[in-house]
Design an enzyme around this catalytic site. Structure first.
Site, PDB file in Angstrom:
ATOM      1  N   ARG A   1      -8.947 -52.365   6.904  1.00  0.00           N
ATOM      2  CA  ARG A   1     -10.306 -52.144   6.434  1.00  0.00           C
ATOM      3  C   ARG A   1     -11.181 -53.390   6.554  1.00  0.00           C
ATOM      4  O   ARG A   1     -12.225 -53.370   7.179  1.00  0.00           O
ATOM      5  CB  ARG A   1     -10.275 -51.768   4.952  1.00  0.00           C
ATOM      6  CG  ARG A   1     -10.772 -50.410   4.596  1.00  0.00           C
ATOM      7  CD  ARG A   1     -10.387 -50.138   3.159  1.00  0.00           C
ATOM      8  NE  ARG A   1      -8.990 -50.482   2.972  1.00  0.00           N
ATOM      9  CZ  ARG A   1      -7.997 -49.682   3.315  1.00  0.00           C
ATOM     10  NH1 ARG A   1      -8.248 -48.513   3.797  1.00  0.00           N
ATOM     11  NH2 ARG A   1      -6.752 -50.055   3.165  1.00  0.00           N
ATOM     12  N   THR A   2     -10.734 -54.476   5.933  1.00  0.00           N
ATOM     13  CA  THR A   2     -11.587 -55.655   5.845  1.00  0.00           C
ATOM     14  C   THR A   2     -11.891 -56.231   7.231  1.00  0.00           C
ATOM     15  O   THR A   2     -13.029 -56.543   7.542  1.00  0.00           O
ATOM     16  CB  THR A   2     -10.933 -56.718   4.947  1.00  0.00           C
ATOM     17  OG1 THR A   2     -10.586 -56.114   3.714  1.00  0.00           O
ATOM     18  CG2 THR A   2     -11.870 -57.872   4.698  1.00  0.00           C
TER      19      THR A   2
ATOM     20  N   ARG B   1      -8.727 -64.572   6.185  1.00  0.00           N
ATOM     21  CA  ARG B   1      -7.864 -64.069   5.119  1.00  0.00           C
ATOM     22  C   ARG B   1      -6.592 -64.906   5.155  1.00  0.00           C
ATOM     23  O   ARG B   1      -6.036 -65.165   6.227  1.00  0.00           O
ATOM     24  CB  ARG B   1      -7.514 -62.592   5.343  1.00  0.00           C
ATOM     25  CG  ARG B   1      -6.400 -62.118   4.422  1.00  0.00           C
ATOM     26  CD  ARG B   1      -6.271 -60.635   4.410  1.00  0.00           C
ATOM     27  NE  ARG B   1      -7.393 -60.027   3.717  1.00  0.00           N
ATOM     28  CZ  ARG B   1      -7.425 -58.733   3.387  1.00  0.00           C
ATOM     29  NH1 ARG B   1      -6.418 -57.946   3.672  1.00  0.00           N
ATOM     30  NH2 ARG B   1      -8.457 -58.239   2.750  1.00  0.00           N
TER      31      ARG B   1
ATOM     32  N   LYS C   1       4.083 -70.533  16.149  1.00  0.00           N
ATOM     33  CA  LYS C   1       4.756 -71.682  16.779  1.00  0.00           C
ATOM     34  C   LYS C   1       4.708 -72.903  15.878  1.00  0.00           C
ATOM     35  O   LYS C   1       5.058 -74.008  16.291  1.00  0.00           O
ATOM     36  CB  LYS C   1       4.088 -72.011  18.121  1.00  0.00           C
ATOM     37  CG  LYS C   1       4.146 -70.869  19.125  1.00  0.00           C
ATOM     38  CD  LYS C   1       3.361 -71.237  20.388  1.00  0.00           C
ATOM     39  CE  LYS C   1       3.231 -70.032  21.306  1.00  0.00           C
ATOM     40  NZ  LYS C   1       2.221 -70.259  22.353  1.00  0.00           N
TER      41      LYS C   1
ATOM     42  N   HIS D   1     -11.660 -62.038  -3.507  1.00  0.00           N
ATOM     43  CA  HIS D   1     -11.952 -61.182  -2.362  1.00  0.00           C
ATOM     44  C   HIS D   1     -13.422 -60.773  -2.534  1.00  0.00           C
ATOM     45  O   HIS D   1     -13.730 -59.655  -2.930  1.00  0.00           O
ATOM     46  CB  HIS D   1     -11.020 -59.964  -2.405  1.00  0.00           C
ATOM     47  CG  HIS D   1     -11.044 -59.134  -1.150  1.00  0.00           C
ATOM     48  ND1 HIS D   1     -11.984 -59.304  -0.152  1.00  0.00           N
ATOM     49  CD2 HIS D   1     -10.243 -58.127  -0.724  1.00  0.00           C
ATOM     50  CE1 HIS D   1     -11.730 -58.430   0.819  1.00  0.00           C
ATOM     51  NE2 HIS D   1     -10.684 -57.709   0.489  1.00  0.00           N
TER      52      HIS D   1
END
Lengths: 185, 311
Positions: B58-59, B108, B86, B136
């Site tokens: 969604r975000t 995020r 890595k 958020h």
């Protein structure tokens, strides 16, 4: 601004008083009718915020003269500005409200003051994103000159020669009726 | 009144006027999303990098659509398919991304505070799309927009937030934002998922029983059990959780008659939310997603005009 006894004072000249504004709008309404041979296919779109009030005034005149209600819409040009980088902070965004399709319509774009023409450019881009009108005409209450872009008005309330540093203010009362036009030096 | 932040890290940092500005802007921008041509040229030539260290549908999609509707160019980087696997550090990744001159990084990250760390070290804008159990902000803002559309205001609303409060960044952003806007928040959840001192974050009342929180509430916000963030020891069983902290029609009847059911998604049907409640007329879950695009457009627009905040 002029300096008077060490105090900065604004020198204001009234360009159009209440009656002057009314007469100018009535004349513009007649010119719109003459140009378009009536109001068939005509819609009015005001540019937020002053232009929207004037578009409603024009619609009232057209109703009085022709007995037909012409649809009125509003366009907000904030998202179409070309000077976003120049602002330290972003302006609030108003709502674009076009309760009718503009496809194939004769759009009369209404604004209070025509200056650089950049607002009109942005408004035309905003309109074109919503459809293809058959034509766009421009009605303004005051044309103060100093165009940056090749744009001219079809209907003008009053031409006012100004210098770039001056300011033109169109005042509205609490019911959004125009009261007067002032030149601030 | 303008917006004067380079970054949006959390709703804790925003004033009432700034939140109102973002909500009003989103309200206006919603109109663009209903047009035939859903695009305006505002952020033409700007580059938005979506840097996602955690799973998201969604975000990330919402931020990407929001940026594209403003004509910005977007690039998505998922940690799982990048050099992060890595062994590259957050700052090294960011500096490499920065060398390609983006204007906004939407990130995020699983660690709380990762954005603050990054925002202090990079010149471009940083928008928090979720950091650990911290904040958020875009979710908090879209929640408030959805509530304001229904009730016309946020002041005085009773909002119940139920579920795994400890691991929920949504709960924290909602608490900060809603407190600033004058709403009252009632939280309920298993004691193992209720952080000590949560009531100090804002206008929060901790309820021992979910019924107490939901009673006469205007909004019931349900949260997902974040199994990926916790050991299995916090709950005896999902069935027991659902029985005590799930929203079923009987429980919803305790709230006000026209109460809103909200959820940040993804929902676990039959766990925190009965299927019939998730799909009922009082459910605003998909409206939240719809408003998410407009809110993220407003955030991208305003940080582009913001200046580095002091301090």
């Amino acid at each position: 601004m002029i300096e008077f006894q060490g105090v900065q004072m604004a020198e204001n000249t009234v360009i159009l008083d209440g009656n002057g504004v009314k007469r100018a709008l009535t004349r513009i309404a007649h010119e719109v009718l003459e140009r378009n041979k009536g109001v068939d296919g005509v819609v009015l779109v005001g540019i937020r915020t002053g232009g929207v009030h004037l578009a409603h005034e024009l619609a009232c005149r057209l109703l009085e003269i022709e007995g037909v209600e012409v649809p009125v819409g509003a366009v907000d040009i904030t998202m179409y500005r070309d000077d976003i980088k120049g602002h330290a902070e972003h302006l609030p965004v108003g709502k674009t409200e076009l309760p009718f399709g503009i496809e194939g319509k004769k759009v009369v774009l209404v604004d209070d003051v025509l200056f650089t023409g950049r607002t009109i450019r942005a408004a035309m881009d905003a309109l074109m994103d919503q459809g293809r009108p058959s034509c766009i005409q421009l009605a303004v209450l005051v044309d103060r000159g100093h165009r940056d872009l090749p744009i001219r008005a079809d209907f003008v309330g009053r031409n006012v020669p100004t210098s770039r540093s001056e300011n033109i203010a169109v005042d509205f009362d609490a019911d959004n009726h125009p009261t007067e036009v002032i030149l601030q030096k | 009144m303008g917006f004067r932040h380079k970054d949006i890290i959390g709703l804790k940092d925003l004033t009432k006027e700034e939140i109102e500005l973002l909500l009003n802007t989103a309200d206006s921008l919603n109109e663009i999303n209903s047009r035939d041509i859903k695009k305006v040229p505002t952020l033409r030539g700007k580059t938005v990098v979506n840097l996602f260290y955690e799973a998201s549908t969604r975000t990330r999609t919402s931020f990407e659509i929001a940026a594209k509707r403003l004509s910005a160019d977007t690039i998505n980087i998922s940690a799982s398919t990048s050099s992060v696997t890595k062994g590259e550090t957050l700052l090294d990744t960011a500096q490499n991304v920065l060398a390609m001159k983006p204007d906004i990084i939407v990130m995020r990250h699983a660690i709380s505070g990762a954005h603050e760390f990054l925002a202090k070290r990079v010149s471009c804008s940083v928008i928090n799309a979720g950091d650990g159990a911290h904040e958020h902000p875009s979710q908090g803002l879209l929640d408030m927009l959805t509530m304001r559309q229904k009730f016309g205001k946020l002041e005085g609303l009773k909002v119940a937030i139920v579920g795994d409060i400890t691991h929920s960044r949504v709960a924290r952003s909602d608490i900060y934002g809603l407190t600033t806007m004058g709403a009252k928040i009632f939280v309920a959840g298993p004691p193992t998922m209720m952080p000590i001192g949560i009531e100090r974050l804002g206008n929060v009342t901790v309820c021992k029983d979910m019924r107490e929180a939901v009673h006469k509430a205007d909004v019931v916000m349900m949260l997902r059990i974040q199994l990926e963030r916790q050991g299995k020891t916090l709950l005896p069983s999902m069935r027991e959780y659902s029985r005590y902290y799930g929203l079923n029609p009987d429980m919803l009847a305790l709230a006000k008659k026209d109460a809103m059911v909200m959820h940040p998604g993804p929902i676990n049907r039959g766990v925190e939310l009965a299927s019939s409640v998730a799909d009922c007329d009082q459910s605003y879950i998909l409206k939240q997603v719809e408003n998410g695009v407009a809110i993220r457009m407003a955030m991208l627009y305003h940080v582009c005009g913001g200046e580095p905040s002091e301090g």
